[in-house]
Write an enzyme that holds these catalytic residues in place. Structure first.
Site, short mmCIF file in Angstrom:
data_model
loop_
_atom_site.label_atom_id
_atom_site.label_comp_id
_atom_site.label_asym_id
_atom_site.label_seq_id
_atom_site.Cartn_x
_atom_site.Cartn_y
_atom_site.Cartn_z
N GLU A 274 -9.37 -9.98 2.15
CA GLU A 274 -10.08 -8.79 2.65
C GLU A 274 -11.43 -8.58 1.94
OE1 GLU A 274 -7.87 -5.16 2.28
OE2 GLU A 274 -9.49 -3.94 3.13
N GLU B 50 -2.51 6.98 3.41
CA GLU B 50 -3.28 6.60 4.59
C GLU B 50 -2.58 7.00 5.89
OE1 GLU B 50 -6.02 2.96 3.03
OE2 GLU B 50 -4.19 2.38 4.05
N ASP C 219 -8.36 -1.44 -5.23
CA ASP C 219 -7.85 -2.05 -4.00
C ASP C 219 -8.34 -3.48 -3.85
OD1 ASP C 219 -6.47 -2.17 -1.60
OD2 ASP C 219 -8.17 -1.43 -0.43
#
Lengths: 535, 535
Positions: free
Chosen positions: A251, A144, A223
């Site tokens: 999240e 990332e 994830d």
């Protein structure tokens, strides 16, 4: 053996907490250390009560100003360490792999170059001069947008080694994240598979990491979805110290607006036997205990209740408790937490808290993405439903729904071959649509809507049933909570905050139900067997 | 009669240009007037060359700091007016309906209250003292969070009236945007229809607006999609001065990264006969000419080429030219623009520019949302494809695709009744799936994928064909442009900028093609009749 566990709550920096859902940072404001550290001291006490013994105080995505915590901002690190030390919590720092260039002015960060190794050694020396009980570095490299050893043609073992050698004389460790994701995927090409990436990259490096490197592996191959299989990396690197990473911050599990008690999920993962029942009984917890322990991203911030949703405190507590004893019963942990949090009324609250929380992870799973397929969240912020939100993107997170069926074919026979990354028996169990556990079916297989699950329901009817049921369960949670109103068993302000959040959870669960059901009804054309309304 | 036209290029404020794709604001930097106004003077010349004679210098979404342009920041307004005046361009200001409260400290902005009307009169007086040739106010009320008269139980006629009365003594006008969209829609309820909103709200007010109020109507009922029917409001308010609003900035038409010459679209709209061929030949252009003229959001910024894409300058020029003579041929306007822009080489460039630009709007239409259905863009920024991006949102922008068909039923017989907002013959033409023009079919009808268009193709095959064709046309545009390389006919820097942008347009067009085709193949299961690859 449990003494070797090292629990790091990775904590973001800069006041703006990345994937934080509980206000601003406890450590930083406007990019510098807060003046008043009273709350940091209290946080240390909170963590210690949960058994958490180490904290990384800045974001793994290390931006320029934060990078300097390693050099001329060491005073701020020492100030935080001073607050945490009385509670036995060691400070770790997230560092940029490019530090020798960015901070040191060198023209390379190549980990085998002598001047680079000297720079890291000197940097570590200065850190330990300021913080003698410093824990070590956390690194997210080549992922990332973060720099890493690939830029110099070096392996991650080489990269981690340079930092590990610098820390070794002082007893420090490197937490190296096994998360490599700089290459984007093409949704038009079904042969590549993000789920394979971690194992493909890291398994060949087994045995090549220094002793004081801990390879930090996300519990699932993707994830932190509400449901994923256990990452095959956990079984693939017997000669490497592994830490298993959980996500305490919610999240993908309701962002601390939804009640979602995660201990049952973690408990399931920790008890999973990567080599099956005939593998000597070894569990994920055993692998972690023999290596780097458990690691997580914290869910705490400067919110008055610490975690946004007052009941999300239980997740932080359960994480710490499971790290020290993975066999603990999640319901028993909840009782412990309630006793510490509502000391005067825990006994009377017990029934309500269990009714709300014990099944809340499965409830959340029911009204969101079905059967392990994951990623039907809104892109970017990841809250609320968007069934096709990631379907035509480069992120490798697809469900491939069409008018006939849904799911990702990850078999060796006809798919991406991901199942082959598992040892027996799982490579065979997951390979077979008949033997694969229902809750992971669409993670491993693309099946017709009429496929009959092990439960006896068709896939399409399962989607409808679970989405109706999930919303009903939220309504029941709400009804249980409402009964506490006016009883004085919890503080009225806390009661009111949870009531508001349950109302948002109900609204959002209905949105999930209606959107997922409408999406699959429009695709499949199959009506609900019970004639319920699908918009 | 054309002299009554009043062309306002609405221009956003604060340096951050909302929906601007050409760098920062020409007027503002860091929230205040730029120190060097040389470029503002040059902009005035550019606008004058196109025939544009009025500019609103700030965003219609008026934030706190901008609101003060009306009061203590009038000096900045006067400074801009001084730069524009030599070119015959008058300054207009976007104002907040809540100004009497926000700026004046009153406890109400109720437009019929005497103190409110006195406040507006005094404010207008101060503006004209500073800028004697001031044009007037632009107001977006009761929409997207902007305050408006509804808060006081007053109509938009009342609201506009208060401001109009304040301006009247000085010869100023109010541009009142006929865009009311504070109520959110529920995608689960197919009976409501955003397309109806403007007509439902404004048509009953016909004749009730003051003489110096210009009701500013978007050309289509939705929001500047590449293809929409003409707004029914245009035929519904004969006793009101209407301005027709275009969008020169390419929010939904490639954001100045794609070549999309919009003059052919505007020309079609301006020549449309709202009462049909038997309605005395009256066109949209005639309605505008009898009222408030043409209005647009500008596409210029502090980009070196003014408009991001150098060829997008032609849109600004064409807007101005069509405003004064709507019967001009778009290809002829392009020649004029080329002559002014490339004075030495326009003759040699002519073939290339026509090959790239004449058909570029239809090319863009081909590779994006099919048959007038619109809104398959990525939510928020509106660039690139996301077929379901707005499908389950509150924005009223749906396509309702399922395994059997696609489109929005807006008929009186079985749909939202929107067709009934048109006079004859259009209410009947649009009501009938057989008579409705192909390019608007899915705007008005939900039809099966096998529905045969007037062109003879089925809807699904039309989708495939146009998406393959659109990408091929972009490749041809690119080939034409490449031939200019090294000829010296255009500046090498400009050539290189356009080449880069054409490459991005090609990439993006392929993304549109693949995603739209894959989406409808997954839904319909119908293969391409020509066996081309659909991912």
């Amino acid at each position: 053996m449990l003494d070797h566990w090292d629990n790091v709550a990775v904590h973001p920096v800069m006041g703006q907490v990345e994937r934080g859902y509980a206000g601003g940072s406890l450590f930083w404001r406007d990019g510098v250390l807060r003046e008043d550290l009273t709350r940091v001291r209290a946080y240390a006490r909170l963590l210690a009560a949960a058994g958490i013994n180490a904290v990384a105080i800045n974001n793994v995505n290390v931006h320029a100003a934060e990078a300097r915590l390693l050099t001329d901002r060491l005073g701020e690190v020492a100030a935080i360490a001073a607050e945490l030390r009385p509670y036995g919590i060691r400070v770790h720092l997230s560092v940029s792999f490019a530090s020798p260039v960015v901070l040191g002015g060198l023209d390379t960060a190549d980990p085998v170059r002598e001047e680079v190794r000297r720079w890291w050694a000197a940097a570590a020396g200065r850190v330990y001069a300021a913080v003698p009980d410093f824990g070590g570095f956390v690194v997210k490299a080549d992922s990332e947008g973060q720099p890493g050893p690939f830029a110099y043609g070096r392996s991650h073992a080489d990269g981690a080694g340079a930092l590990a050698d610098a820390l070794a004389p002082h007893g420090g460790v490197v937490h190296w994240r096994a998360f490599v994701y700089n290459h984007r995927q093409d949704w038009r090409d079904r042969s590549t598979d993000r789920a394979r990436a971690a194992c493909d990259h890291f398994a060949p490096l087994d045995g090549r990491f220094a002793d004081n490197v801990i390879l930090q592996v996300k519990h699932g191959p993707m994830d932190f979805q509400p449901r994923e299989p256990v990452s095959p990396v956990i079984a693939a690197m017997p000669a490497t110290k592994l830490a298993v990473e959980f996500q305490v911050t919610q999240e993908y599990t309701g962002q601390q607006r939804h009640v979602c008690y995660l201990a049952p999920m973690w408990s399931e993962i920790l008890g999973f036997q990567p080599w099956g029942p005939d593998g000597g009984g070894r569990t994920v917890a055993d692998v972690a205990a023999g290596g780097g322990g458990l690691v997580a991203v914290s869910n705490a911030g400067d919110d008055p209740y610490w975690t946004g949703h007052p009941l999300a405190q239980a997740n932080l507590y359960a994480f710490g408790r499971l790290a020290w004893d993975p066999r603990l019963d999640p319901a028993a942990i909840l009782d412990e937490w309630a006793g510490l949090t509502f000391p005067a009324t825990a006994a009377e609250l017990r029934g309500t808290l269990h009714a709300l929380m014990d099944g809340s992870w499965r409830t959340y799973e029911r009204y969101t993405a079905p059967l392990g397929v994951g990623f039907m969240v809104r892109p970017g912020h990841h809250y609320g439903p968007d069934v096709d939100g990631y379907e035509y993107t480069p992120w490798g997170t697809y469900h491939f729904a069409d008018r006939d069926g849904v799911g990702v074919d990850r078999t060796r026979a006809t798919g991406t071959g991901f199942t082959g990354q598992y040892p027996r028996p799982w490579r065979e169990v997951y390979e077979s649509a008949a033997r694969c556990p229902d809750e992971l079916l669409l993670f491993f297989h693309h099946v017709p809507y009429g496929h009959v699950l092990r439960s006896g329901a068709t896939v399409i009817q399962h989607i409808y049933d679970t989405h109706f049921a999930g919303v009903e369960e939220v309504a029941e949670m709400r009804a249980h909570w409402d009964k506490l109103d006016g009883t004085g068993l919890v503080d009225p302000a806390l009661h009111s905050r949870v009531t508001e959040l349950l109302e948002e959870q109900r609204r959002c669960a209905e949105e999930w139900r209606d959107q997922v059901n409408a999406y699959f009804f429009r695709k499949s054309g199959v009506p609900d067997a019970h004639g319920r309304r699908i918009p």
